[in-house]
Design a protein around this motif. Structure first.
Motif, short mmCIF file in Angstrom:
data_model
loop_
_atom_site.label_atom_id
_atom_site.label_comp_id
_atom_site.label_asym_id
_atom_site.label_seq_id
_atom_site.Cartn_x
_atom_site.Cartn_y
_atom_site.Cartn_z
N ALA A 121 -8.43 -2.00 0.37
CA ALA A 121 -7.02 -1.63 0.17
C ALA A 121 -6.15 -2.21 1.29
N PHE A 122 -6.66 -2.22 2.53
CA PHE A 122 -5.86 -2.74 3.65
C PHE A 122 -5.61 -4.25 3.46
N ALA A 123 -6.62 -4.95 2.90
CA ALA A 123 -6.52 -6.42 2.81
C ALA A 123 -5.97 -6.88 1.46
N VAL B 23 0.09 -0.44 3.06
CA VAL B 23 0.33 0.94 3.47
C VAL B 23 1.19 1.66 2.42
N ALA B 24 2.17 0.93 1.87
CA ALA B 24 3.03 1.52 0.85
C ALA B 24 2.21 1.83 -0.41
N LEU C 71 -6.52 -1.33 9.75
CA LEU C 71 -5.25 -2.07 9.57
C LEU C 71 -5.09 -3.16 10.63
N PRO C 72 -5.21 -2.82 11.95
CA PRO C 72 -5.04 -3.90 12.93
C PRO C 72 -6.13 -4.98 12.82
N LYS D 286 -8.44 7.83 11.08
CA LYS D 286 -9.04 6.90 12.04
C LYS D 286 -9.46 5.58 11.38
N THR D 287 -9.86 5.63 10.10
CA THR D 287 -10.29 4.39 9.45
C THR D 287 -9.15 3.37 9.43
#
Ligand code: AMP
Length: 420
Positions: free
Chosen positions: A96-98, A16-17, A57-58, A51-52
């Motif tokens: 990017a989230f992973a 997230v950062a 993320l979760p 929304k993505t």
């Protein structure tokens, strides 16, 4: 509210950062805890609301927490989207989230117009997340090339658009092929009958999330983009304040210093203004807001961060004196205008440098706006005169006057780097 209050592990906080998300959006705040708790969720949220990440993320965390797959070729999470473009966008977001996740999470997009053989080869190597359009996905399922028995989460993204594109039969056929006992999430901008029908068919006792319309719809806002030289923005704003019948205006700037300077100068020139920025203490903030809300002052000059979460009634006009950093902030800013039944106005001032950034905002928000110039404030592309004195002549030491001029030029140009 911060992302750490969502009990994210470090690898998600780092992701997230990296993405420069400072705070969760409304849909993220509401959806993430429910998704982490394993609930089915149905959310009314449009593109631009974040929304993505609200599901991505979760899901990244859930996949990390799962025991290892029984079979390498099983997939764990499936996201079905209406278009190829959205599939690519969602898959890129997931990467990017992973990025920092302890488990290596593999993903693939299954979309039409690309080699199905390559996609099947990719699936055989083992992937965890599939982002797909309905037609291509069904074709691959029909060929028996995707192993769904270990599927843990299904996301239907932009469900209304999928149905508008005529994917109803494909979706129903798909739902029949999926194992029971999975977690289901449905995101849709609108909820006509057919979306409600679909949601009833595939969600179990879902949590319903509705994101306040005003923070996300921009249809009721007249958006104008005005090309103007950087140092002509304030005279132009003053011209508008004089000639238009706006009763209350919120002007957004990029830094605390810019907020302070602009509010001071507007007030000096007879346009009562207050600044709202992160350096104010609680009582100053309160005072600034009170005088704006009670209409004692006409103009509130604010930074995005200071303005976030403040509750002001709908305004007649929002001015992007400096452009926002993200498309999401753009939507949030302009969503503050447009009183019930009335159209709000959002003005964005752009010069040469900001033009490219604005194009990006348009692209990401799916809008395209005409550029205008205002008589008497035509855009020339010239560097502000005050800035010209800033560079010393080579070989000549800066005089005290030069230094003072430089300082003034910097202040007058409201150093945009001085962010919150
Ligand atoms: P979406 O609604 O998922 O299409 O997201 C719209 C845009 O908002 C994308 O450019 C995201 O990267 C961005 N975004 C998502 N969440 C946040 C957040 N918490 N803070 C800032 N930008 C965000």
């Amino acid at each position: 509210m911060s992302f750490s209050s969502l009990e994210f592990p470090d690898y998600l906080l780092n992701a997230v950062a990296d993405l420069k998300y400072e705070q969760p959006t409304a849909v993220q705040l509401q959806a993430i805890p429910e998704i982490l708790a394993g609930k089915d969720v149905v959310a009314e949220a449009q593109t631009g609301t974040g929304k993505t990440a609200a599901f991505g993320l979760p899901i990244t965390k859930l996949l990390n927490d799962l025991p290892d797959k029984k079979k390498k070729i099983s997939i764990l999470s499936l996201v079905v989207v209406p278009t190829r473009e959205l599939a690519i966008q969602v898959a890129t977001a997931y990467k990017a989230f992973a990025k920092h996740s302890p488990k290596k999470i593999k993903m693939i997009s299954l979309i039409g117009g690309e080699s199905i053989e390559d996609q099947i080869r990719g699936l055989r190597m083992g992937v965890d997340i599939v982002v797909a359009t309905p037609g291509r996905l069904l074709e691959i399922i029909r060929r028996g090339e995707i192993r769904l028995v270990e599927l843990n989460t299904l996301v239907l993204d932009e469900a209304d658009k999928m149905l508008d594109l005529g994917f109803n039969d494909e979706l129903l056929a798909l739902l029949e092929k999926l194992p029971k006992g999975r977690q289901n999430l449905l995101f849709s901008a609108t909820f006509p009958e057919k979306v409600l029908d679909l949601s009833e068919k595939f969600l179990t006792d879902p949590v319903r999330i509705l994101i306040e319309k005003e923070s996300l719809t921009v249809d009721s806002v007249e958006q104008r983009v005005i090309e103007v030289d950087t140092d002509k923005r304030r005279p132009l704003l003053q011209y508008f304040l004089k000639s238009e019948e706006w009763d209350q205006v919120m002007v957004f700037v990029a830094s605390k210093k810019a907020a302070r300077n602009l509010a001071q100068k507007l007030t000096r020139d007879g346009f009562e203004s207050k600044a709202l920025h992160g350096d104010l203490d609680q009582s100053e903030r309160f005072e600034a807001l009170k005088s704006f809300k009670s209409k004692k002052v006409k103009v509130l000059v604010a930074t995005d961060i200071a303005a976030r979460g403040i509750d002001v009634e709908k305004l007649s006009c929002v001015v992007n004196f400096d452009l926002p950093r993200s498309p999401l902030d753009y939507v949030h800013r302009i969503g503050r205008t447009g009183r019930a039944g009335e159209k709000g106005i959002a003005l964005s001032f752009i010069d040469g440098e900001a033009a490219a950034h604005f194009k990006l905002i348009e692209k990401k928000s799916g809008i395209r706006l005409e550029r205008e110039q205002i008589e008497g404030f035509e855009y020339t592309g010239e560097i502000p005169k005050r800035m010209k004195g800033a560079a010393p002549i080579k070989g000549k030491r800066k005089s005290k006057k030069d230094k003072l001029r430089e300082q003034k030029a910097l202040e007058d140009n409201q150093n945009q780097q001085d962010s919150e």
